[in-house]
Design a protein around this motif. Sequence first.
Motif, PDB file in Angstrom:
ATOM      1  N   ASP A 223      -2.188   3.548  -5.418  1.00  0.00           N
ATOM      2  CA  ASP A 223      -3.147   3.798  -4.334  1.00  0.00           C
ATOM      3  C   ASP A 223      -3.930   2.547  -3.979  1.00  0.00           C
ATOM      4  O   ASP A 223      -5.013   2.626  -3.404  1.00  0.00           O
ATOM      5  CB  ASP A 223      -4.111   4.916  -4.728  1.00  0.00           C
ATOM      6  CG  ASP A 223      -4.967   4.562  -5.948  1.00  0.00           C
ATOM      7  OD1 ASP A 223      -4.589   3.615  -6.669  1.00  0.00           O
ATOM      8  OD2 ASP A 223      -6.005   5.223  -6.166  1.00  0.00           O
ATOM      9  N   CYS A 224      -3.395   1.366  -4.272  1.00  0.00           N
ATOM     10  CA  CYS A 224      -4.125   0.107  -4.110  1.00  0.00           C
ATOM     11  C   CYS A 224      -3.556  -0.733  -2.973  1.00  0.00           C
ATOM     12  O   CYS A 224      -2.340  -0.918  -2.863  1.00  0.00           O
ATOM     13  CB  CYS A 224      -4.077  -0.692  -5.415  1.00  0.00           C
ATOM     14  SG  CYS A 224      -4.994  -2.240  -5.356  1.00  0.00           S
ATOM     15  N   GLU A 225      -4.456  -1.250  -2.136  1.00  0.00           N
ATOM     16  CA  GLU A 225      -4.088  -2.221  -1.106  1.00  0.00           C
ATOM     17  C   GLU A 225      -4.708  -3.567  -1.485  1.00  0.00           C
ATOM     18  O   GLU A 225      -5.887  -3.645  -1.805  1.00  0.00           O
ATOM     19  CB  GLU A 225      -4.608  -1.788   0.262  1.00  0.00           C
ATOM     20  CG  GLU A 225      -4.353  -2.809   1.354  1.00  0.00           C
ATOM     21  CD  GLU A 225      -5.060  -2.472   2.660  1.00  0.00           C
ATOM     22  OE1 GLU A 225      -5.063  -3.340   3.562  1.00  0.00           O
ATOM     23  OE2 GLU A 225      -5.623  -1.359   2.752  1.00  0.00           O
ATOM     24  N   PHE A 226      -3.900  -4.628  -1.454  1.00  0.00           N
ATOM     25  CA  PHE A 226      -4.366  -5.956  -1.841  1.00  0.00           C
ATOM     26  C   PHE A 226      -4.621  -6.807  -0.591  1.00  0.00           C
ATOM     27  O   PHE A 226      -3.846  -6.786   0.360  1.00  0.00           O
ATOM     28  CB  PHE A 226      -3.322  -6.674  -2.699  1.00  0.00           C
ATOM     29  CG  PHE A 226      -3.086  -6.036  -4.041  1.00  0.00           C
ATOM     30  CD1 PHE A 226      -3.788  -6.437  -5.163  1.00  0.00           C
ATOM     31  CD2 PHE A 226      -2.148  -5.019  -4.183  1.00  0.00           C
ATOM     32  CE1 PHE A 226      -3.578  -5.853  -6.393  1.00  0.00           C
ATOM     33  CE2 PHE A 226      -1.920  -4.427  -5.410  1.00  0.00           C
ATOM     34  CZ  PHE A 226      -2.636  -4.846  -6.522  1.00  0.00           C
ATOM     35  N   VAL A 227      -5.708  -7.561  -0.615  1.00  0.00           N
ATOM     36  CA  VAL A 227      -6.010  -8.534   0.437  1.00  0.00           C
ATOM     37  C   VAL A 227      -6.269  -9.874  -0.243  1.00  0.00           C
ATOM     38  O   VAL A 227      -7.070  -9.953  -1.187  1.00  0.00           O
ATOM     39  CB  VAL A 227      -7.235  -8.116   1.267  1.00  0.00           C
ATOM     40  CG1 VAL A 227      -7.585  -9.207   2.279  1.00  0.00           C
ATOM     41  CG2 VAL A 227      -6.982  -6.793   1.979  1.00  0.00           C
ATOM     42  N   SER A 228      -5.601 -10.932   0.226  1.00  0.00           N
ATOM     43  CA  SER A 228      -5.755 -12.267  -0.364  1.00  0.00           C
ATOM     44  C   SER A 228      -6.192 -13.270   0.697  1.00  0.00           C
ATOM     45  O   SER A 228      -5.773 -13.193   1.854  1.00  0.00           O
ATOM     46  CB  SER A 228      -4.448 -12.735  -0.997  1.00  0.00           C
ATOM     47  OG  SER A 228      -4.070 -11.900  -2.063  1.00  0.00           O
TER      48      SER A 228
END
Length: 301
Positions: A223-228
């Motif tokens: 359920d995780c969205e990553f932003v870099s």
Amino acid sequence: MHLVKSDNLIDRGLRAAEYNIFEQNRIWARYSNEKPDVAASLMRTIRALHSRTTDDRELSALSVGAGNEPQFRILQSAFQRGLWLYDIDGAALATIRERQVRQALETVRLVQGDYRRDFQDSSVARQSLETIFDGQRQDLITLHHCLYYSKASEWPCLVRALYDQVLTPTGALHMVMMSARETAPFTTTWLYNHFAGEYFGSSTDQDLPGLRHELSHNKGLIDCEFVSETHKVQFWVDDFDLFMSVVWMILLYPQGHDYSLDQKIEITEFIIEHFWLPQRPLVQTQDYVTLHKSGSDRAPS
């Protein structure tokens, strides 16, 4: 042989090594554009957090390794349900405590502790949720330049513990660190690797994008969205003592490496020649990684 005209600067550079970490951080925050850069990234995270939260619920936040919290105004105004400022350094918290009392900020709570102990794994973090936060999960957790004090191999367990046990179902975990992948000469990463490598055979392996890669392959984070993001910031102050104090912070003296007197003299001479005399600012490349939970907006269990 030392240049006579630099002898006074060398003495001042050596004395600057005695600044404590709280003072070094304060100088870095005041004379670099790093904190405004962090604030811009943090605001993007807060806007995304608000967009998936119902309008009738106040938010709360936890700042791990808060220091003297240069983002205080943003966090205190955006998280009226509660703001926990957590740090191992009592002197840093004392600065905030004076302001907390003076401005009667009842929603701000100060906690002195070691995150490597209190959030080391999910079991311990679950206990800390009850003892530190009275069972109240946090909508935002920040880890700003504090992971340096733990091994990179420990990060996945630490982040999972905070993500699973302390963060709300729609929360966000915002991290920033000096980039371990930067190789350009005279950057802060290069400076650390150059001297720590020469004297101790050490180089930074604390790679935030590497942590993202490892976590993104973790089946438990479905359920995780990553932003870099990756940005460059710089530091300059027209005071050699203050400039050198930040150099020692970057070189992790004395918290990480105990440089000898001869080594400290060599470092100071290098800084005089390559930074101070040509008035070259310290440039730092820093990485941001944010984990957004995409669960439903409901009261966390």
